[in-house]
Design an enzyme around this catalytic site. Structure first.
Site, PDB file in Angstrom:
ATOM      1  N   HIS A 188     130.631  22.906  34.206  1.00  0.00           N
ATOM      2  CA  HIS A 188     131.689  21.865  33.872  1.00  0.00           C
ATOM      3  C   HIS A 188     132.612  21.315  35.184  1.00  0.00           C
ATOM      4  CE1 HIS A 188     131.097  23.343  29.867  1.00  0.00           C
ATOM      5  NE2 HIS A 188     131.144  22.205  29.542  1.00  0.00           N
ATOM      6  N   GLU A 431     105.746  11.502  44.838  1.00  0.00           N
ATOM      7  CA  GLU A 431     106.720  12.656  45.619  1.00  0.00           C
ATOM      8  C   GLU A 431     106.057  13.841  45.708  1.00  0.00           C
ATOM      9  OE1 GLU A 431     110.390  13.335  43.602  1.00  0.00           O
ATOM     10  OE2 GLU A 431     109.393  13.181  41.719  1.00  0.00           O
ATOM     11  N   ASP A 455     111.210  14.984  47.982  1.00  0.00           N
ATOM     12  CA  ASP A 455     110.332  15.918  47.438  1.00  0.00           C
ATOM     13  C   ASP A 455     109.157  15.611  48.401  1.00  0.00           C
ATOM     14  OD1 ASP A 455     111.365  17.467  45.449  1.00  0.00           O
ATOM     15  OD2 ASP A 455     111.468  15.806  44.256  1.00  0.00           O
ATOM     16  N   CYS A 502     112.395   5.493  47.267  1.00  0.00           N
ATOM     17  CA  CYS A 502     114.159   5.882  46.808  1.00  0.00           C
ATOM     18  C   CYS A 502     114.526   7.063  47.224  1.00  0.00           C
ATOM     19  CB  CYS A 502     113.988   5.660  45.268  1.00  0.00           C
ATOM     20  SG  CYS A 502     112.879   7.027  44.458  1.00  0.00           S
TER      21      CYS A 502
HETATM   22  C1  PEP Z   1     112.968  12.212  45.763  1.00  0.00           C
HETATM   23  O1  PEP Z   1     112.480  13.257  45.624  1.00  0.00           O
HETATM   24  O2  PEP Z   1     112.749  11.604  46.903  1.00  0.00           O
HETATM   25  C2  PEP Z   1     113.709  11.495  44.808  1.00  0.00           C
HETATM   26  C3  PEP Z   1     114.321  10.357  44.891  1.00  0.00           C
HETATM   27  O3  PEP Z   1     114.090  12.257  43.639  1.00  0.00           O
HETATM   28  P1  PEP Z   1     115.093  13.413  43.743  1.00  0.00           P
HETATM   29  O4  PEP Z   1     115.828  13.515  44.925  1.00  0.00           O
HETATM   30  O5  PEP Z   1     116.121  13.208  42.672  1.00  0.00           O
HETATM   31  O6  PEP Z   1     114.167  14.371  43.578  1.00  0.00           O
HETATM   32 MG    MG Z   2     112.066  13.979  43.574  1.00  0.00          MG
END
Ligand code: PEP
Ligand code: MG
Length: 543
Positions: A188, A431, A455, A502
């Site tokens: 929390h 990923e 990832d 991303c």
């Molecule tokens: C990533 O793995 O690059 C990704 C955008 O997802 P997360 O960082 O949330 O695992």
């Molecule tokens: Mg990821």
């Protein structure tokens, strides 16, 4: 200078003096009493005072962090009224003829042990709550209170851990940042810190508290989780420069707002931003992002005490889509497991969580959770330009199963006469190396790819992204990762799909040119990087 490394909960740099949080947990002594009735009366009076305090905290929390986050204090009020808890205190006072404080302390220990030994993770977490209310009750009996107050300027509050009630009662105007020795990122306390926009590092380690003292100079880097106690001149200068850099970015923001993301030779790229919840929309708009490239929907689950309902999710997704007023919003389905653990999912402890039961693997194994989220997403799709994206894909059959789940939900909604956007784009995250290598097989199935470089790098280089010791071995520009991205881009385009990145690497301006040459259509990252990236794109000439 001493350096600790914890987990950054809210990203920002704070430089200031330490204030060690003093929890005057009254030392509870056992003393024999003659008049047990008087002790029972004292308990009643202390309970009334505790309820009064908690009601005030609850009301403050609703204003500052919203109703869902404030609910915990309502639960505390209810726990104070729990029959078993009160009966235990009464019985100890009467049968052992002891003082009220002692009866509360013993009851607290017994109940906390009982909760801790339960197999249900949610019930285990109640151990901290029972300790929290008991400490308050003892404080009300002895008139001692926890305090982090100081007459000085804003301070960096340092504590072993902070209970939710302690976090929310910190005077925001006096707290520059906070650092705790323990704590988990889904506690929390961490959730409240994010919502209160206080730079925070948790889990700085056991040694941290014995190394810090009131008034010592500190630096807290909420981005990296680094904490410096008594920093040397050079480090201070470095972090002052980091703060100045932030200020410079704000200036950029003003200059580049409203301008196109176009290179000198006319190549266009979309620059989107990533969010973890509805509260992130403000930063997306303030930084002039062209859309949301990744909404990490698992934060809705992390910030919740229980599985968020379809209605709760629908309300959040609708709000994001409406706020983005027709701009693209890519919502990734639940990606928990690995570093993101949620108690009420009661997932088994794993030896290799990063290679474990996470993300789409959980959704495909627990279809009810998946269906609830997909229903909420499709229902929200009529409020803007939604894209739905699946994480941690490794195979064609996983994608087929995801698409089948979408078909099922669409048919249900159609049968119930509930509207949804038939053209909602469906995509997957690239990923895992497996997904990149078979991207030619995956691309015909979807509308878009989004490369999760965080990832993808971890799995390609076999370096656990949570393990700070491996930093020296992680080459974020490793040719293997770049080749996998390029391969995915070629296969996406050859099959009429678009491709974005991303992961954090998308914000690396030293790679922007390479990404544009690969034909990457969308770059998406934390909102503060949008304008620096725009500046970079506008300076490039790809001829
Ligand atoms: C990533 O793995 O690059 C990704 C955008 O997802 P997360 O960082 O949330 O695992
Ligand atoms: Mg990821």
């Amino acid at each position: 200078m001493i350096i600790f490394k914890g987990t950054g909960v809210y990203g920002a740099v704070a430089i200031g003096k330490a204030l060690v949080f003093k929890r005057q947990a009254a030392e509870v002594r056992r003393s024999r009493v003659e008049d047990t009735a008087a002790e029972l009366e004292r308990i009643e009076a202390a309970k009334a005072l505790a309820v009064e305090q908690l009601t005030a905290i609850y009301e403050k929390a609703i204003k500052e962090v919203g109703e869902t986050n404030a609910e915990i204090f309502e639960i505390h009020i209810m726990m104070l009224d729990d029959d078993d808890y009160n009966e235990s205190i009464r019985s100890i006072i009467e049968t052992q003829q002891v003082n009220a404080e002692y009866a509360v302390a013993v009851t607290s220990d017994n109940f906390a042990d009982m909760f801790s030994s339960m197999s249900d993770a949610y019930m285990q977490a109640r151990a901290a709550d029972v300790k929290d209310i008991s400490n308050r009750l003892i404080a009300c009996l002895t008139d001692s209170t926890a305090s982090a107050s100081s007459d000085d300027d804003k301070m960096i509050v340092c504590a072993d851990d902070l209970a939710p009630s302690e976090t929310v009662t910190l005077d925001k105007d006096k707290v520059l940042a906070f650092v705790t020795a323990f704590g988990s990122s889904n506690s929390h306390t961490a959730i409240l810190a994010r919502n209160m926009n206080i730079p925070a590092v948790i889990s700085a380690g056991e040694e941290f508290l014995s190394s810090v003292e009131d008034g010592v100079m500190m630096i807290v880097d909420g981005h990296t989780g680094e904490v410096y106690i008594d920093p040397d001149e050079e480090t201070l200068k470095r972090f002052e420069a980091k703060q100045a850099e932030d200020a410079k970015k704000s200036q950029l923001l003003q200059l580049l707002k409203g301008k196109e993301n176009v290179t000198l030779d006319g190549t266009k790229v979309k620059i989107f931003a990533n969010i973890g919840g509805v509260s992130g929309i403000g930063a997306v708009l303030a930084n002039d992002a062209g859309g949301i490239g990744l909404f990490r929907s698992e934060f809705l689950y992390l910030e919740s005490e229980d599985y968020p309902t379809e209605e709760q999710q629908f309300a959040a997704y609708k709000k994001v889509l409406e706020s983005m007023a027709g701009k693209k919003v890519i919502i990734r389905t639940l990606d928990i497991g690995a570093d993101k653990q949620i108690d009420y999912f009661a997932l088994d402890k794993e030896d290799n969580p990063a290679l474990g039961f996470r993300a789409i693997r959980i959704c495909l194994t627990r279809p009810e959770i998946f269906r609830t989220q997909l229903r909420a997403l499709f229902r929200a799709s009529v409020y803007g330009d939604l894209g739905i994206m699946f994480p941690m894909i490794t195979s064609v059959s996983e994608v087929e199963k995801c698409l089948a789940a979408c078909d099922e939900v669409r048919s249900e909604l159609k049968a119930d006469g509930i509207p949804f956007n038939e053209n909602t784009e469906i995509g997957i995250m690239i990923e895992t190396p497996a997904a990149a290598v078979i991207s030619d097989r995956l691309a015909p199935l979807v509308d878009f790819f989004s490369v999760g470089t965080n990832d993808l790098t971890q799995y390609t280089l076999a370096c656990d992204r949570q393990n700070a010791k491996l930093e020296a071995f992680v080459d974020t520009h490793h040719e293997a990762v770049l080749r996998l991205i390029e391969m995915s881009a070629k296969n996406a385009h050859a099959n009429g799909a678009w491709i974005g990145i991303c992961g954090e690497l998308a914000a690396d301006t030293t790679l922007t040119e390479a990404f544009l040459r690969m034909g990457i259509d969308v770059l998406s990252f934390s909102p503060p990087f949008v304008l620096p990236l725009r500046e970079k794109v506008r300076s490039l000439d790809l001829r």
